[in-house]
Design a protein around this motif. Structure first.
Motif, short mmCIF file in Angstrom:
data_model
loop_
_atom_site.label_atom_id
_atom_site.label_comp_id
_atom_site.label_asym_id
_atom_site.label_seq_id
_atom_site.Cartn_x
_atom_site.Cartn_y
_atom_site.Cartn_z
N PRO A 20 44.03 36.53 37.62
CA PRO A 20 42.79 36.38 38.43
C PRO A 20 42.28 37.51 39.16
O PRO A 20 43.15 38.54 39.46
CB PRO A 20 43.60 35.48 39.41
N ILE A 21 41.01 37.55 39.25
CA ILE A 21 40.31 38.68 39.78
C ILE A 21 40.13 38.26 41.46
O ILE A 21 39.30 37.10 41.53
CB ILE A 21 39.05 38.77 39.30
N THR A 22 40.76 38.79 42.41
CA THR A 22 40.64 38.16 43.75
C THR A 22 39.36 38.83 44.48
O THR A 22 38.79 40.09 44.12
CB THR A 22 41.91 38.62 44.60
N GLN A 23 39.16 38.37 45.43
CA GLN A 23 38.00 38.74 46.54
C GLN A 23 38.42 40.13 47.02
O GLN A 23 37.69 41.05 47.10
CB GLN A 23 37.70 37.93 47.50
N GLN A 24 39.74 40.24 47.35
CA GLN A 24 40.25 41.54 47.94
C GLN A 24 39.98 42.75 46.68
O GLN A 24 39.71 43.79 47.12
CB GLN A 24 41.68 41.07 48.21
N LEU A 25 40.23 42.38 45.79
CA LEU A 25 40.17 43.41 44.61
C LEU A 25 38.70 43.76 44.54
O LEU A 25 38.42 45.05 44.49
CB LEU A 25 40.83 43.02 43.27
N VAL A 26 37.84 42.93 44.35
CA VAL A 26 36.46 43.06 44.45
C VAL A 26 35.97 43.88 45.53
O VAL A 26 35.11 44.76 45.49
CB VAL A 26 35.47 42.12 44.05
N LEU A 27 36.41 43.42 46.84
CA LEU A 27 36.23 44.20 47.97
C LEU A 27 36.51 45.71 47.94
O LEU A 27 35.73 46.77 48.49
CB LEU A 27 36.77 43.49 49.37
N GLU A 28 37.71 46.03 47.44
CA GLU A 28 38.21 47.23 47.28
C GLU A 28 37.17 48.09 46.42
O GLU A 28 36.95 49.22 46.78
CB GLU A 28 39.63 47.11 46.77
N LEU A 29 36.85 47.55 45.21
CA LEU A 29 35.96 48.28 44.48
C LEU A 29 34.56 48.55 45.03
O LEU A 29 33.94 49.44 44.86
CB LEU A 29 35.73 47.50 43.00
N PRO A 44 20.55 48.24 50.34
CA PRO A 44 19.74 47.12 50.08
C PRO A 44 20.46 45.75 49.33
O PRO A 44 19.74 44.81 48.84
CB PRO A 44 18.67 47.68 49.02
N TRP A 45 21.81 46.29 48.99
CA TRP A 45 22.50 45.17 48.36
C TRP A 45 23.10 44.25 49.06
O TRP A 45 23.56 44.44 50.35
CB TRP A 45 23.44 45.89 47.34
N ARG A 46 23.50 42.87 48.44
CA ARG A 46 24.51 42.09 49.04
C ARG A 46 24.98 41.56 47.77
O ARG A 46 24.69 41.46 46.90
CB ARG A 46 23.73 40.91 49.67
N PHE A 47 26.18 40.97 48.19
CA PHE A 47 27.04 40.30 47.02
C PHE A 47 27.42 39.04 47.25
O PHE A 47 27.87 38.77 48.17
CB PHE A 47 28.16 41.40 46.65
N ILE A 48 27.62 38.31 46.04
CA ILE A 48 28.05 36.76 46.24
C ILE A 48 29.33 36.81 45.16
O ILE A 48 28.83 36.75 43.92
CB ILE A 48 26.99 35.85 45.80
N PHE A 49 30.62 36.56 45.78
CA PHE A 49 31.62 36.27 45.03
C PHE A 49 31.83 34.91 44.36
O PHE A 49 31.66 34.08 44.97
CB PHE A 49 33.01 36.75 45.54
N VAL A 50 31.88 34.59 43.00
CA VAL A 50 32.17 33.21 42.60
C VAL A 50 33.30 33.35 41.52
O VAL A 50 33.42 33.97 40.55
CB VAL A 50 30.83 33.08 41.37
N GLU A 51 34.30 32.27 41.84
CA GLU A 51 35.59 32.32 41.25
C GLU A 51 35.23 31.63 39.95
O GLU A 51 34.33 30.85 39.76
CB GLU A 51 36.43 31.63 42.12
N GLN A 52 36.02 31.90 39.10
CA GLN A 52 36.09 31.16 37.78
C GLN A 52 36.04 29.69 37.83
O GLN A 52 36.74 28.91 38.65
CB GLN A 52 37.38 31.25 37.06
N GLY A 53 35.03 29.15 37.00
CA GLY A 53 35.11 27.71 37.17
C GLY A 53 33.98 27.24 38.18
O GLY A 53 33.89 26.04 38.40
N SER A 54 33.45 28.12 39.25
CA SER A 54 32.75 27.51 40.18
C SER A 54 31.11 27.79 40.17
O SER A 54 30.37 28.11 40.75
CB SER A 54 33.13 28.16 41.28
N MET A 55 30.68 27.83 38.67
CA MET A 55 29.35 27.96 38.39
C MET A 55 28.32 26.58 38.39
O MET A 55 27.31 27.22 38.27
CB MET A 55 29.17 28.51 36.96
N GLY A 56 28.97 25.74 39.11
CA GLY A 56 28.06 24.56 39.32
C GLY A 56 27.24 24.22 38.30
O GLY A 56 25.91 23.79 38.40
#
Length: 160
Positions: A20-29, A44-56
């Protein structure tokens, strides 16, 4: 390892993800990746983290992707600032890709058709004064299924 080797190696298709790719790992990157060039130190950027299977209901390549990061950029009225901000966001995306590769992750930058649908973007939290630049698909990088067929770059110079 040489940077040129990393750039060629990371051009592989995302393999089936096993961790799994965690939010914490992405924040570190992202904490390292935000050192992208931008005049007057605008971010000018902002990020929206979407976990696997949460693409609606959107296409979800869950076999190859552990998580997604929707990269959003502020819309600027000044065309110069808009272009400069877009360039900075693209640099940030490249930073994310290189930093992720260093940690054994692959990042595929995608621009699916739905990123231009404002209503759908709002359902993910995109604000009115923002636009989606790209969707980064994150997964393991250690066992690619197949290498992308990429021809070496051909440079052309015009002499003045």
């Amino acid at each position: 390892m040489r940077l040129a080797d990393v750039n060629m190696e990371r051009r592989r298709e995302l393999p089936e993800s096993r961790r799994p790719i965690t939010q914490q790992l992405v924040l570190e990157l992202l904490n390292d990746a935000v050192w992208a060039p931008n005049h007057r130190l605008r971010e000018p950027w902002r990020f929206i983290f979407v976990e696997q299977g949460s693409m609606g209901g959107l296409p979800d390549r869950s076999a190859t992707t552990s998580a997604r990061l929707i990269v959003v950029m502020n819309e600027e009225a000044d065309p110069f600032k808009q272009r400069e901000d877009f360039a900075a966001v693209c640099c940030l995306i490249q930073n994310v890709r290189l930093l992720a590769w260093e940690r054994g992750l692959a990042v595929e930058r995608t621009m699916p058709e739905w990123i231009y649908d404002g209503e759908l973007g709002r359902s993910f939290g995109v604000r009115d004064a923002e636009r989606i630049v790209a969707v980064l698909e994150l997964g393991d990088a250690d066992t690619p299924q197949r290498a992308a067929e990429t021809a070496p770059g051909r440079l052309r110079f015009d002499l003045l």
